[in-house]
Design a protein around this motif. Sequence first.
Motif, mmCIF file in Angstrom:
data_model
loop_
_atom_site.group_PDB
_atom_site.id
_atom_site.type_symbol
_atom_site.label_atom_id
_atom_site.label_comp_id
_atom_site.label_asym_id
_atom_site.label_seq_id
_atom_site.Cartn_x
_atom_site.Cartn_y
_atom_site.Cartn_z
ATOM 1 N N TRP A 6 55.030 31.602 36.090
ATOM 2 C CA TRP A 6 54.339 30.503 35.422
ATOM 3 C C TRP A 6 53.624 30.998 34.166
ATOM 4 C CZ3 TRP A 6 56.148 26.323 37.616
ATOM 5 C CH2 TRP A 6 56.523 26.381 38.955
ATOM 6 N N HIS A 7 53.021 30.050 33.455
ATOM 7 C CA HIS A 7 52.260 30.410 32.254
ATOM 8 C C HIS A 7 51.116 31.356 32.635
ATOM 9 C CE1 HIS A 7 54.320 26.775 30.922
ATOM 10 N NE2 HIS A 7 54.055 27.134 29.674
ATOM 11 N N CYS A 8 51.049 32.483 31.955
ATOM 12 C CA CYS A 8 50.014 33.482 32.219
ATOM 13 C C CYS A 8 49.395 33.927 30.901
ATOM 14 C CB CYS A 8 50.596 34.703 32.932
ATOM 15 S SG CYS A 8 51.430 34.343 34.492
ATOM 16 N N ALA A 9 48.088 34.103 30.910
ATOM 17 C CA ALA A 9 47.374 34.595 29.734
ATOM 18 C C ALA A 9 46.595 35.843 30.124
ATOM 19 C CB ALA A 9 46.437 33.530 29.190
ATOM 20 N N PHE A 10 46.894 36.944 29.457
ATOM 21 C CA PHE A 10 46.157 38.183 29.666
ATOM 22 C C PHE A 10 45.244 38.392 28.463
ATOM 23 C CE2 PHE A 10 50.013 38.623 32.154
ATOM 24 C CZ PHE A 10 49.534 39.124 33.359
ATOM 25 N N ILE A 11 43.949 38.496 28.731
ATOM 26 C CA ILE A 11 42.955 38.595 27.653
ATOM 27 C C ILE A 11 42.183 39.898 27.801
ATOM 28 C CG2 ILE A 11 40.921 37.538 26.604
ATOM 29 C CD1 ILE A 11 41.860 34.853 27.779
ATOM 30 N N LEU A 12 42.217 40.695 26.755
ATOM 31 C CA LEU A 12 41.388 41.890 26.663
ATOM 32 C C LEU A 12 40.393 41.684 25.528
ATOM 33 C CD1 LEU A 12 44.130 44.666 26.999
ATOM 34 C CD2 LEU A 12 42.679 43.717 28.800
ATOM 35 N N THR A 13 39.146 42.031 25.761
ATOM 36 C CA THR A 13 38.135 41.793 24.745
ATOM 37 C C THR A 13 37.573 43.100 24.193
ATOM 38 O OG1 THR A 13 36.138 41.789 26.131
ATOM 39 C CG2 THR A 13 37.454 39.758 26.081
ATOM 40 N N ARG A 14 37.020 42.985 23.039
ATOM 41 C CA ARG A 14 36.421 44.142 22.355
ATOM 42 C C ARG A 14 35.267 44.731 23.165
ATOM 43 N NH1 ARG A 14 34.037 43.444 16.220
ATOM 44 N NH2 ARG A 14 33.379 45.607 15.858
ATOM 45 N N THR A 15 34.603 43.889 23.959
ATOM 46 C CA THR A 15 33.470 44.341 24.768
ATOM 47 C C THR A 15 33.896 44.903 26.120
ATOM 48 O OG1 THR A 15 33.169 42.100 25.648
ATOM 49 C CG2 THR A 15 31.900 42.704 23.686
ATOM 50 N N GLY A 16 35.217 44.883 26.400
ATOM 51 C CA GLY A 16 35.705 45.519 27.617
ATOM 52 C C GLY A 16 36.093 44.598 28.755
ATOM 53 N N GLU A 17 36.042 43.295 28.538
ATOM 54 C CA GLU A 17 36.461 42.379 29.610
ATOM 55 C C GLU A 17 37.986 42.385 29.729
ATOM 56 O OE1 GLU A 17 34.598 38.661 30.523
ATOM 57 O OE2 GLU A 17 33.187 38.903 28.845
ATOM 58 N N LYS A 18 38.442 42.310 30.984
ATOM 59 C CA LYS A 18 39.875 42.289 31.298
ATOM 60 C C LYS A 18 40.126 41.070 32.164
ATOM 61 C CE LYS A 18 39.263 47.264 31.633
ATOM 62 N NZ LYS A 18 39.229 48.404 32.583
ATOM 63 N N ILE A 19 40.746 40.066 31.560
ATOM 64 C CA ILE A 19 40.875 38.760 32.207
ATOM 65 C C ILE A 19 42.347 38.372 32.296
ATOM 66 C CG2 ILE A 19 40.232 36.319 32.085
ATOM 67 C CD1 ILE A 19 37.913 37.256 30.182
ATOM 68 N N ALA A 20 42.746 37.870 33.458
ATOM 69 C CA ALA A 20 44.092 37.330 33.631
ATOM 70 C C ALA A 20 43.978 35.899 34.142
ATOM 71 C CB ALA A 20 44.884 38.175 34.622
ATOM 72 N N ILE A 21 44.622 34.987 33.434
ATOM 73 C CA ILE A 21 44.695 33.587 33.858
ATOM 74 C C ILE A 21 46.117 33.344 34.340
ATOM 75 C CG2 ILE A 21 44.522 31.175 33.131
ATOM 76 C CD1 ILE A 21 42.500 32.098 30.996
ATOM 77 N N VAL A 22 46.281 33.110 35.634
ATOM 78 C CA VAL A 22 47.614 33.036 36.225
ATOM 79 C C VAL A 22 47.694 31.875 37.219
ATOM 80 C CG1 VAL A 22 48.100 35.489 35.967
ATOM 81 C CG2 VAL A 22 46.952 34.692 38.022
ATOM 82 N N ALA A 23 48.904 31.411 37.443
ATOM 83 C CA ALA A 23 49.121 30.317 38.382
ATOM 84 C C ALA A 23 49.117 30.829 39.820
ATOM 85 C CB ALA A 23 50.454 29.626 38.087
ATOM 86 N N ARG A 24 48.868 29.914 40.733
ATOM 87 C CA ARG A 24 49.007 30.242 42.145
ATOM 88 C C ARG A 24 50.434 30.731 42.391
ATOM 89 N NH1 ARG A 24 45.654 29.200 45.992
ATOM 90 N NH2 ARG A 24 44.525 27.657 44.737
ATOM 91 N N TYR A 25 50.567 31.692 43.247
ATOM 92 C CA TYR A 25 51.820 32.382 43.594
ATOM 93 C C TYR A 25 52.111 33.556 42.651
ATOM 94 C CZ TYR A 25 52.328 28.078 46.240
ATOM 95 O OH TYR A 25 52.101 27.002 47.051
ATOM 96 N N ASP A 26 51.558 33.531 41.443
ATOM 97 C CA ASP A 26 51.572 34.731 40.606
ATOM 98 C C ASP A 26 50.280 35.526 40.788
ATOM 99 O OD1 ASP A 26 54.063 34.730 39.318
ATOM 100 O OD2 ASP A 26 53.373 33.362 37.759
ATOM 101 N N ASP A 27 49.243 34.869 41.302
ATOM 102 C CA ASP A 27 47.919 35.503 41.319
ATOM 103 C C ASP A 27 47.839 36.702 42.258
ATOM 104 O OD1 ASP A 27 48.169 33.854 43.512
ATOM 105 O OD2 ASP A 27 46.146 33.032 43.389
ATOM 106 N N ASP A 28 48.503 36.637 43.406
ATOM 107 C CA ASP A 28 48.456 37.782 44.325
ATOM 108 C C ASP A 28 49.060 39.026 43.691
ATOM 109 O OD1 ASP A 28 47.150 36.521 46.372
ATOM 110 O OD2 ASP A 28 48.966 35.963 47.464
ATOM 111 N N LEU A 29 50.159 38.838 42.962
ATOM 112 C CA LEU A 29 50.816 39.959 42.299
ATOM 113 C C LEU A 29 49.880 40.621 41.296
ATOM 114 C CD1 LEU A 29 53.485 41.541 41.813
ATOM 115 C CD2 LEU A 29 54.032 39.847 40.057
#
Length: 240
Positions: free
Chosen positions: A51-74
Motif C-alpha cells: 500500500w501507499h507508504c511514506a518514510f520520513i527522516l528529519t534533520r532533527t533525527g526523527e524516523k517516521i513510517a506511515i504505512v497501511a495495515r498489513y504492511d505495518d508489522d513488516l
Amino acid sequence: MTDVTLQREKINQAIQILDELQLDCWLTFVRETGEQPDPALKLIFDQELTWHCAFILTRTGEKIAIVARYDDDLVKQGNLYDTVITYTDSFASVLVETLTRLNPSSIALNYSIDDVAADGLTHGMYLQLVEALKATPFPERFTSSSPLISRLRSRKTSQELVRMRQAIQETYGLFDLITRSLKAGVTEREISDLVHAEMASRSLGSAWSYDSCPGVKFGPNTLFGHGNTWKNRNRARIRG
C-alpha cells in the motif's frame, strides 16, 4: 528477516546529510514496490511494500513510517523507524497531521532530471501527494532529494565496505578462473557457461542482466556493448 544493519547505517547517515544540506526532511513515498521500486528505498528499507507508504527522516533525527495495515508489522519488525503510524482507509490525513506537526520548511522528494538513482517518485504518486496536501503549504516546499541521495550513495558505511571487499574477492576468484581457462579454440559461450556455473556453485548473483554478465568478447568480430556474440550463429573463438 533481512539483515537491517546496512539500512540502519544509511538512515543515520541520511539524517547527517539532511543537516549538512539544511533540509528539514526527506520524504520517500512508494506503493507496490515489487512492481515499481524506488531505487533509493533499498537504502532505508529493503523489503517489498504493497500500500501507499511514506518514510520520513528529519534533520532533527526523527524516523517516521506511515504505512497501511498489513504492511505495518513488516515495518515494525525491522525496528528501523522509531514511529510507525498505521492507517486503514487513507494515508492523506495521517500524512497531513504528521507534516503539520513537523512543519518542515523544505521537503526533499525523490525526483531528479539527471540522476536516475534519485528519480523514484512516479508522476502518478507525485500527483497523489500534491492532492493529499493541497490544503497545506507543503507542496510549495518540495525540492529534489538528488543532492542528498548522491551523497548518501557515494559515502560508504562500514557495512557497505565489508560487502564491497567480499564482492571484490569473489570477483578476483572468477577472473582467475577465466584466466586459467583461456586457450586457443575456447568460445565465448564456453567461458560464459563456465563463469555462470561457478557463480551458481558460490551462490553469487549477477552484477547486471544474468545472460550478459559477464560480458565475454573475443576478437574483432564480436558484438560490442551489452550484446553477446554467442547468442547469434557466430560464436567467436580465441584463435591460436
